[in-house]
Design an enzyme around this catalytic site. Structure first.
Site, PDB file in Angstrom:
ATOM      1  N   GLY A 244       0.070   4.346  -0.050  1.00 24.57           N
ATOM      2  CA  GLY A 244      -0.417   5.387   0.866  1.00 24.57           C
ATOM      3  C   GLY A 244       0.161   5.198   2.257  1.00 24.57           C
TER       4      GLY A 244
ATOM      5  CG  ASN B 221      -1.893   1.059   1.313  1.00 28.77           C
ATOM      6  OD1 ASN B 221      -1.585   2.197   0.980  1.00 28.77           O
ATOM      7  ND2 ASN B 221      -3.091   0.744   1.767  1.00 28.77           N
TER       8      ASN B 221
ATOM      9  CG  ASP C 282      -2.499  -6.480   9.270  1.00 26.16           C
ATOM     10  OD1 ASP C 282      -3.278  -6.437   8.305  1.00 26.16           O
ATOM     11  OD2 ASP C 282      -1.538  -7.266   9.361  1.00 26.16           O
ATOM     12  CB  SER C 283      -4.863  -0.319   9.467  1.00 24.97           C
ATOM     13  OG  SER C 283      -4.461  -0.458   8.136  1.00 24.97           O
TER      14      SER C 283
ATOM     15  CG  HIS D 210      -5.505   4.586  12.060  1.00 24.70           C
ATOM     16  ND1 HIS D 210      -5.933   5.698  11.359  1.00 24.70           N
ATOM     17  CD2 HIS D 210      -5.346   3.621  11.117  1.00 24.70           C
ATOM     18  CE1 HIS D 210      -6.026   5.399  10.076  1.00 24.70           C
ATOM     19  NE2 HIS D 210      -5.680   4.153   9.902  1.00 24.70           N
ATOM     20  NE  ARG D 211      -1.029   3.043   8.148  1.00 25.27           N
ATOM     21  CZ  ARG D 211      -2.256   3.312   7.684  1.00 25.27           C
ATOM     22  NH1 ARG D 211      -2.595   4.534   7.299  1.00 25.27           N
ATOM     23  NH2 ARG D 211      -3.153   2.360   7.582  1.00 25.27           N
TER      24      ARG D 211
ATOM     25  CG  PHE E 295      -4.844   4.766   1.549  1.00 26.49           C
ATOM     26  CD1 PHE E 295      -5.277   3.573   2.121  1.00 26.49           C
ATOM     27  CD2 PHE E 295      -3.918   5.528   2.241  1.00 26.49           C
ATOM     28  CE1 PHE E 295      -4.792   3.151   3.349  1.00 26.49           C
ATOM     29  CE2 PHE E 295      -3.425   5.108   3.489  1.00 26.49           C
ATOM     30  CZ  PHE E 295      -3.865   3.927   4.041  1.00 26.49           C
TER      31      PHE E 295
ATOM     32  CE  LYS F 198      -4.826   8.556   6.984  1.00 22.55           C
ATOM     33  NZ  LYS F 198      -4.741   7.522   5.957  1.00 22.55           N
TER      34      LYS F 198
ATOM     35  CG  ASP G  64      -7.685   8.234   4.282  1.00 21.26           C
ATOM     36  OD1 ASP G  64      -7.895   7.813   5.430  1.00 21.26           O
ATOM     37  OD2 ASP G  64      -6.559   8.243   3.761  1.00 21.26           O
TER      38      ASP G  64
END
Ligand code: ITT
Length: 185
Positions: free
Chosen positions: A12, A10, A66-67, A168-169, A140, A163, A143
């Site tokens: 993003g 990914n 992992d999200s 979270h990330r 992505f 962001k 979002d």
């Protein structure tokens, strides 16, 4: 400079990590290596399985992430199935499921699994609501339909730096960064 691999397909996610960890004296490298994502209800279990699997073939330090998006009204769906749901019904499908629903509470969770002298887990949560319409071209996945608390913009309307402040990330990567810097979990 020390190398650190981020195993993800990914772009993003990689962009967000590169921005968040740029203050470190580390070369972050994206590795698009396949690993089995087990079906489990807990993201931590999925991440731990992934890092242990990848550590068999990758001998340099690496992490993966992992999200998932957990929607209150839908009993935490899609959660660990976020990728599949995004690929099938997408943001339009989520908005349809929540049509005429007032409770729009949701949260994103990010679990980073680092493998460096053994496994380490760092987590981050971002609470917010699901918007009534798709807004923004940035980011992505979900979002454009997620508004973090105390904000009016969706993640899709934010820059990467913005962001990362609320996401979270951003939070799980912040913990990862601190650990890489001074070894404290
Ligand atoms: P990996 O290669 O890193 O596994 P992925 O895209 O498959 O990348 P996940 O398995 O973590 O990522 O899937 C979670 C899905 O949830 C992902 O496909 C997105 O659609 C969504 N998602 C995760 N984080 C998100 C974020 O910050 N903003 C919007 N959507 C997100």
């Amino acid at each position: 400079m020390e190398e650190l691999y981020f195993i993800t397909g990914n772009k993003g996610k990689f962009k967000e990590a590169k921005e968040k960890l740029k203050y470190l004296d580390i070369e972050l490298i994206q590795a698009d290596m396949e690993y089995p994502e087990i079906q489990a209800s807990d993201l931590k279990e999925i991440a731990l399985f992934g890092i242990n699997y990848c550590s068999e073939s990758l001998k340099s330090p690496f992490f993966l992430e992992d999200s998932g998006l957990f929607i209150e009204e839908l009993n935490s769906f899609p959660g660990p199935y976020s990728r599949y749901v995004h690929e099938t019904i997408g943001n339009d499908g989520i908005l349809k499921l929540l049509l005429n629903i007032n409770n729009r509470g949701a949260y994103f969770k990010s679990t980073v699994g680092l493998y460096k002298d053994g496994p380490h887990i760092f987590e981050g949560v971002s609470r917010g609501t699901i918007s009534h319409e798709i807004r923004g071209q940035g980011g992505f996945g979900y979002d454009p339909i997620f508004i973090p608390e105390n904000n009016s913009k969706t993640f899709g309307e934010m820059t990467t730096v913005e962001k990362n402040k609320f996401s979270h990330r951003g939070k799980s990567l912040e913990k990862l960064g601190k650990y890489l810097e001074n070894g404290v979990e």
